[in-house]
Design an enzyme around this catalytic site. Sequence first.
Site, PDB file in Angstrom:
ATOM      1  CG  HIS A 187      37.301  30.421  32.126  1.00 24.07           C
ATOM      2  ND1 HIS A 187      36.434  31.134  32.917  1.00 24.07           N
ATOM      3  CD2 HIS A 187      37.715  29.369  32.891  1.00 24.07           C
ATOM      4  CE1 HIS A 187      36.300  30.535  34.084  1.00 24.07           C
ATOM      5  NE2 HIS A 187      37.081  29.459  34.111  1.00 24.07           N
ATOM      6  N   GLY A 209      35.065  33.754  32.708  1.00 22.69           N
ATOM      7  CA  GLY A 209      34.646  33.823  34.112  1.00 22.69           C
ATOM      8  C   GLY A 209      35.671  34.599  34.928  1.00 22.69           C
ATOM      9  CG  HIS A 210      39.594  33.015  35.597  1.00 24.51           C
ATOM     10  ND1 HIS A 210      39.638  31.962  34.725  1.00 24.51           N
ATOM     11  CD2 HIS A 210      39.772  32.484  36.831  1.00 24.51           C
ATOM     12  CE1 HIS A 210      39.840  30.842  35.389  1.00 24.51           C
ATOM     13  NE2 HIS A 210      39.913  31.130  36.673  1.00 24.51           N
ATOM     14  N   GLY A 241      34.546  33.743  42.161  1.00 25.83           N
ATOM     15  CA  GLY A 241      33.362  33.365  41.404  1.00 25.83           C
ATOM     16  C   GLY A 241      32.420  32.496  42.222  1.00 25.83           C
ATOM     17  CD  GLU A 242      27.049  34.071  43.316  1.00 27.49           C
ATOM     18  OE1 GLU A 242      26.317  33.703  42.371  1.00 27.49           O
ATOM     19  OE2 GLU A 242      26.661  34.832  44.219  1.00 27.49           O
ATOM     20  CG  ASP A 295      35.225  27.122  42.241  1.00 28.58           C
ATOM     21  OD1 ASP A 295      35.237  25.894  42.155  1.00 28.58           O
ATOM     22  OD2 ASP A 295      35.713  27.880  41.387  1.00 28.58           O
ATOM     23  CD  GLN A 339      37.680  28.558  45.807  1.00 28.82           C
ATOM     24  OE1 GLN A 339      38.447  27.619  45.691  1.00 28.82           O
ATOM     25  NE2 GLN A 339      37.552  29.479  44.867  1.00 28.82           N
ATOM     26  CB  SER A 363      35.135  24.956  34.627  1.00 28.81           C
ATOM     27  OG  SER A 363      36.157  24.179  35.220  1.00 28.81           O
ATOM     28  CB  SER A 364      40.576  26.037  34.216  1.00 28.82           C
ATOM     29  OG  SER A 364      40.501  27.378  34.652  1.00 28.82           O
TER      30      SER A 364
HETATM   31  O1  PAF Z   1      39.274  29.174  42.590  1.00 22.08           O
HETATM   32  C1  PAF Z   1      40.501  29.077  42.346  1.00 22.08           C
HETATM   33  O2  PAF Z   1      40.967  29.279  41.219  1.00 22.08           O
HETATM   34  C2  PAF Z   1      41.445  28.696  43.473  1.00 22.08           C
HETATM   35  O3  PAF Z   1      40.849  27.777  44.342  1.00 22.08           O
HETATM   36  C3  PAF Z   1      42.001  29.893  44.235  1.00 22.08           C
HETATM   37  C4  PAF Z   1      40.910  30.683  44.947  1.00 22.08           C
HETATM   38  C5  PAF Z   1      42.748  30.824  43.275  1.00 22.08           C
HETATM   39  C6  PAF Z   1      43.012  29.426  45.299  1.00 22.08           C
HETATM   40  O4  PAF Z   1      44.083  28.729  44.718  1.00 22.08           O
END
Ligand code: PAF
Length: 283
Positions: free
Chosen positions: A39, A41-42, A152-153, A155, A158, A190-191
């Site tokens: 989307h 965001g990516h 992305g922030e 997550d 993460q 978000s997906s």
């Molecule tokens: O955020 C994501 O889409 C996933 O957690 C990632 C960083 C690609 C790892 O699979």
Amino acid sequence: MADSSLPIVRDVAGLRAQISAWRGQGLRVGLVPTMGALHDGHLSLVRAAKEKCDRAVATLFVNPKQFAPNEDFERYPRDEAGDGAMLASAGCDLLYAPERTIMYPDGFATSVIVTSVSTPLEGEFRPHFFGGVATVVTKLLLQALPDAAFFGEKDYQQLQVIKRMAGDLDIPVAIEGCATVRESDGLAMSSRNAYLSADERRIAARLNHILHDAIKAVHAGEPIAQAEAEAARHLSAAGFTSIDYVAIRDAQTLQPVTDSSRPARILAAAWLGKTRLIDNMAV
Ligand code: PAF
């Protein structure tokens, strides 16, 4: 098959050959790890990679190690052709889309475990998650050896886990965090938003407003515990079916706030039926 204008490699040798050729020409390479179902965001990560580097490489791999057996690995949306076309339109230069056997060949027996920052919040509710993420991201960084990698922030925890992991393991890649991209009503892209029914989608938009209100309350002097509890109550009243957490934490360690001079973050995870949404903001 992805869009034909975007070159695809599916093995480590092909990936490294292209990236080391670019770096040999003095070009900087940015990596954008994804699980597809892309989307805006990516795409903002791809654009950031193109701004800070000369070439952007996206990765597409739905990582089984970050899903628990009861989670949505099987139904996670997959559309390599659609993703490829979007990446090409955002200026991506190469897609790395490895098969599972390339990432986890028979006998694969290594896990990367980041302690401390992985433990609270998502770590409590999805104990398998950060081990899976840290393992696959370590592999992707070492396979590609880019100059920088973009996350992305959205997550947020993460991102902190990946920064810690890359620093602790001396992986020579700059980890760049990019702002969350939101729909016009503020819902974080978000997906997994694709899973929401029309009714759930309407309720989902309340999440970011309720977090904003909690931040305002804290700035007006409300104690953190009270603001967290109020926000959880508002989420339930709005129609969220279950709240995993609403928490205001130290923005780097994700531990409870003990020093009010350090940056803080509000983070939440809540369910609408079978869909789990997360969001976060600076306090
Ligand atoms: O955020 C994501 O889409 C996933 O957690 C990632 C960083 C690609 C790892 O699979």
